[in-house]
Design a protein around this motif. Structure first.
Motif, PDB file in Angstrom:
ATOM      1  N   MET A 142       0.828  -1.206   0.000  1.00 49.01           N
ATOM      2  CA  MET A 142       0.000   0.000   0.000  1.00 49.01           C
ATOM      3  C   MET A 142       0.863   1.257   0.000  1.00 49.01           C
ATOM      4  O   MET A 142       0.606   2.198  -0.756  1.00 49.01           O
ATOM      5  CB  MET A 142      -0.928   0.010   1.215  1.00 49.01           C
ATOM      6  CG  MET A 142      -2.071  -0.973   1.128  1.00 49.01           C
ATOM      7  SD  MET A 142      -3.181  -0.838   2.526  1.00 49.01           S
ATOM      8  CE  MET A 142      -2.490  -2.069   3.631  1.00 49.01           C
ATOM      9  N   ILE A 143       1.891   1.265   0.834  1.00 51.66           N
ATOM     10  CA  ILE A 143       2.769   2.441   0.921  1.00 51.66           C
ATOM     11  C   ILE A 143       3.510   2.660  -0.385  1.00 51.66           C
ATOM     12  O   ILE A 143       3.677   3.792  -0.839  1.00 51.66           O
ATOM     13  CB  ILE A 143       3.729   2.307   2.116  1.00 51.66           C
ATOM     14  CG1 ILE A 143       2.935   2.494   3.416  1.00 51.66           C
ATOM     15  CG2 ILE A 143       4.872   3.307   2.028  1.00 51.66           C
ATOM     16  CD1 ILE A 143       3.715   2.241   4.674  1.00 51.66           C
ATOM     17  N   GLU A 144       3.941   1.567  -1.015  1.00 49.86           N
ATOM     18  CA  GLU A 144       4.628   1.694  -2.300  1.00 49.86           C
ATOM     19  C   GLU A 144       3.736   2.366  -3.346  1.00 49.86           C
ATOM     20  O   GLU A 144       4.192   3.190  -4.134  1.00 49.86           O
ATOM     21  CB  GLU A 144       5.060   0.309  -2.793  1.00 49.86           C
ATOM     22  CG  GLU A 144       5.818   0.333  -4.102  1.00 49.86           C
ATOM     23  CD  GLU A 144       6.210  -1.066  -4.551  1.00 49.86           C
ATOM     24  OE1 GLU A 144       6.128  -1.328  -5.764  1.00 49.86           O
ATOM     25  OE2 GLU A 144       6.594  -1.888  -3.688  1.00 49.86           O
ATOM     26  N   VAL A 145       2.452   2.047  -3.332  1.00 51.86           N
ATOM     27  CA  VAL A 145       1.529   2.572  -4.331  1.00 51.86           C
ATOM     28  C   VAL A 145       0.970   3.944  -3.947  1.00 51.86           C
ATOM     29  O   VAL A 145       0.925   4.853  -4.759  1.00 51.86           O
ATOM     30  CB  VAL A 145       0.368   1.572  -4.565  1.00 51.86           C
ATOM     31  CG1 VAL A 145      -0.700   2.171  -5.453  1.00 51.86           C
ATOM     32  CG2 VAL A 145       0.909   0.286  -5.173  1.00 51.86           C
ATOM     33  N   PHE A 146       0.569   4.107  -2.695  1.00 51.19           N
ATOM     34  CA  PHE A 146      -0.145   5.320  -2.285  1.00 51.19           C
ATOM     35  C   PHE A 146       0.696   6.302  -1.480  1.00 51.19           C
ATOM     36  O   PHE A 146       0.250   7.403  -1.194  1.00 51.19           O
ATOM     37  CB  PHE A 146      -1.383   4.953  -1.472  1.00 51.19           C
ATOM     38  CG  PHE A 146      -2.325   4.063  -2.215  1.00 51.19           C
ATOM     39  CD1 PHE A 146      -2.924   4.486  -3.391  1.00 51.19           C
ATOM     40  CD2 PHE A 146      -2.608   2.793  -1.756  1.00 51.19           C
ATOM     41  CE1 PHE A 146      -3.785   3.668  -4.089  1.00 51.19           C
ATOM     42  CE2 PHE A 146      -3.474   1.956  -2.442  1.00 51.19           C
ATOM     43  CZ  PHE A 146      -4.065   2.394  -3.615  1.00 51.19           C
ATOM     44  N   GLY A 147       1.897   5.888  -1.090  1.00 50.07           N
ATOM     45  CA  GLY A 147       2.721   6.759  -0.251  1.00 50.07           C
ATOM     46  C   GLY A 147       2.476   6.482   1.218  1.00 50.07           C
ATOM     47  O   GLY A 147       1.479   5.884   1.605  1.00 50.07           O
ATOM     48  N   ALA A 148       3.400   6.948   2.040  1.00 50.11           N
ATOM     49  CA  ALA A 148       3.324   6.707   3.487  1.00 50.11           C
ATOM     50  C   ALA A 148       2.291   7.635   4.124  1.00 50.11           C
ATOM     51  O   ALA A 148       2.083   8.755   3.656  1.00 50.11           O
ATOM     52  CB  ALA A 148       4.688   6.928   4.125  1.00 50.11           C
ATOM     53  N   PRO A 149       1.662   7.167   5.196  1.00 49.26           N
ATOM     54  CA  PRO A 149       0.749   8.044   5.936  1.00 49.26           C
ATOM     55  C   PRO A 149       1.527   9.230   6.514  1.00 49.26           C
ATOM     56  O   PRO A 149       2.743   9.144   6.707  1.00 49.26           O
ATOM     57  CB  PRO A 149       0.218   7.165   7.061  1.00 49.26           C
ATOM     58  CG  PRO A 149       0.610   5.775   6.739  1.00 49.26           C
ATOM     59  CD  PRO A 149       1.748   5.838   5.781  1.00 49.26           C
ATOM     60  N   PRO A 150       0.848  10.314   6.816  1.00 50.61           N
ATOM     61  CA  PRO A 150       1.530  11.438   7.469  1.00 50.61           C
ATOM     62  C   PRO A 150       2.213  10.970   8.755  1.00 50.61           C
ATOM     63  O   PRO A 150       1.698  10.101   9.463  1.00 50.61           O
ATOM     64  CB  PRO A 150       0.392  12.413   7.787  1.00 50.61           C
ATOM     65  CG  PRO A 150      -0.698  12.049   6.838  1.00 50.61           C
ATOM     66  CD  PRO A 150      -0.564  10.579   6.579  1.00 50.61           C
ATOM     67  N   GLU A 151       3.376  11.521   9.044  1.00 48.04           N
ATOM     68  CA  GLU A 151       4.156  11.069  10.196  1.00 48.04           C
ATOM     69  C   GLU A 151       3.423  11.233  11.516  1.00 48.04           C
ATOM     70  O   GLU A 151       3.612  10.446  12.442  1.00 48.04           O
ATOM     71  CB  GLU A 151       5.497  11.804  10.244  1.00 48.04           C
ATOM     72  CG  GLU A 151       6.454  11.325   9.172  1.00 48.04           C
ATOM     73  CD  GLU A 151       7.831  11.917   9.333  1.00 48.04           C
ATOM     74  OE1 GLU A 151       8.218  12.255  10.472  1.00 48.04           O
ATOM     75  OE2 GLU A 151       8.529  12.037   8.322  1.00 48.04           O
ATOM     76  N   ASP A 152       2.592  12.256  11.627  1.00 45.87           N
ATOM     77  CA  ASP A 152       1.898  12.493  12.890  1.00 45.87           C
ATOM     78  C   ASP A 152       0.628  11.653  13.045  1.00 45.87           C
ATOM     79  O   ASP A 152      -0.052  11.721  14.058  1.00 45.87           O
ATOM     80  CB  ASP A 152       1.548  13.978  13.045  1.00 45.87           C
ATOM     81  CG  ASP A 152       0.617  14.494  11.948  1.00 45.87           C
ATOM     82  OD1 ASP A 152       0.489  13.824  10.899  1.00 45.87           O
ATOM     83  OD2 ASP A 152       0.028  15.568  12.148  1.00 45.87           O
ATOM     84  N   LEU A 153       0.319  10.828  12.058  1.00 46.85           N
ATOM     85  CA  LEU A 153      -0.872   9.992  12.115  1.00 46.85           C
ATOM     86  C   LEU A 153      -0.534   8.684  12.822  1.00 46.85           C
ATOM     87  O   LEU A 153       0.309   7.922  12.357  1.00 46.85           O
ATOM     88  CB  LEU A 153      -1.390   9.704  10.707  1.00 46.85           C
ATOM     89  CG  LEU A 153      -2.746   9.034  10.641  1.00 46.85           C
ATOM     90  CD1 LEU A 153      -3.830  10.003  11.102  1.00 46.85           C
ATOM     91  CD2 LEU A 153      -3.032   8.588   9.223  1.00 46.85           C
ATOM     92  N   GLU A 154      -1.195   8.446  13.931  1.00 47.94           N
ATOM     93  CA  GLU A 154      -0.946   7.230  14.694  1.00 47.94           C
ATOM     94  C   GLU A 154      -2.276   6.604  15.065  1.00 47.94           C
ATOM     95  O   GLU A 154      -3.158   7.280  15.612  1.00 47.94           O
ATOM     96  CB  GLU A 154      -0.155   7.575  15.964  1.00 47.94           C
ATOM     97  CG  GLU A 154       0.334   6.360  16.706  1.00 47.94           C
ATOM     98  CD  GLU A 154       1.257   6.745  17.857  1.00 47.94           C
ATOM     99  OE1 GLU A 154       1.134   6.134  18.920  1.00 47.94           O
ATOM    100  OE2 GLU A 154       2.082   7.657  17.667  1.00 47.94           O
TER     101      GLU A 154
END
Length: 180
Positions: A142-154
């Motif tokens: 998912m990250i490869e295709v859509f990018g990483a979630p925002p860093e502050d998102l937990e």
């Protein structure tokens, strides 16, 4: 009726402004006669179908829908929970506010709110998994295709615990039915 409403929403969402995957989205709707029960309000099970429209709108407007189709991926709900405050009645205008709240190893989590005049009538959390013919899509895929979630998102700890406590065994494992 729900299938035709989803197709109609798919077409409408393509004409709505683009948005980022991690941005909250808002979809304004009105309660239809096919969504109410014998008590004159939206049937509790219908809320999840309505919320499907919010996720679809978000996916189309963020470009995720097109990517899923090109890769042969599809989404499937793996868990959901909802709480209600007030009832929606026939003809009520309301908004579905949808946001992606995080991703764990295999699950993408959404929060949906049914809002009338800036007041929450219902709120749901929905866990979905992306699948392909080859199986479940991983977080890394998912990250490869859509990018990483925002860093502050937990992901909240309670949501991780809820997901773990409410999951059923994998479809490759036995899940015997026994009330004992």
């Amino acid at each position: 009726m729900h299938f035709s409403r989803m197709i109609l929403q798919l077409l409408k969402s393509r004409r709505r402004p683009c948005q980022g995957l991690w941005d909250a989205s808002r979809l304004s709707l009105r309660v239809l006669p096919t969504e109410i029960d014998i008590f004159g309000h939206v049937n509790n099970g219908m809320y999840f179908s309505i919320m499907d429209l919010g996720r679809l709108d978000m996916m189309v407007r963020s470009g995720v829908w097109k990517t899923l189709q090109s890769k042969g991926w599809s989404g499937v709900v793996s868990a959901e929970t909802i709480s209600f405050r007030k009832s929606l009645r026939l003809g009520h205008r309301y908004d579905i506010d949808t946001r992606l709240i995080g991703v764990d190893g295999r699950t993408v989590f959404f929060e949906h709110r049914i809002v009338v005049d800036d007041e929450i009538f219902a709120r749901a959390y929905v866990g979905t998994r992306l699948t392909a013919k080859s199986g479940t899509i991983t977080r890394d895929d998912m990250i490869e295709v859509f990018g990483a979630p925002p860093e502050d998102l937990e992901l909240p700890d309670w949501l991780i615990e809820w997901s773990r406590n409410n999951s059923l065994p994998s479809r490759r494992q036995p899940a015997p039915h026994d009330w004992r």
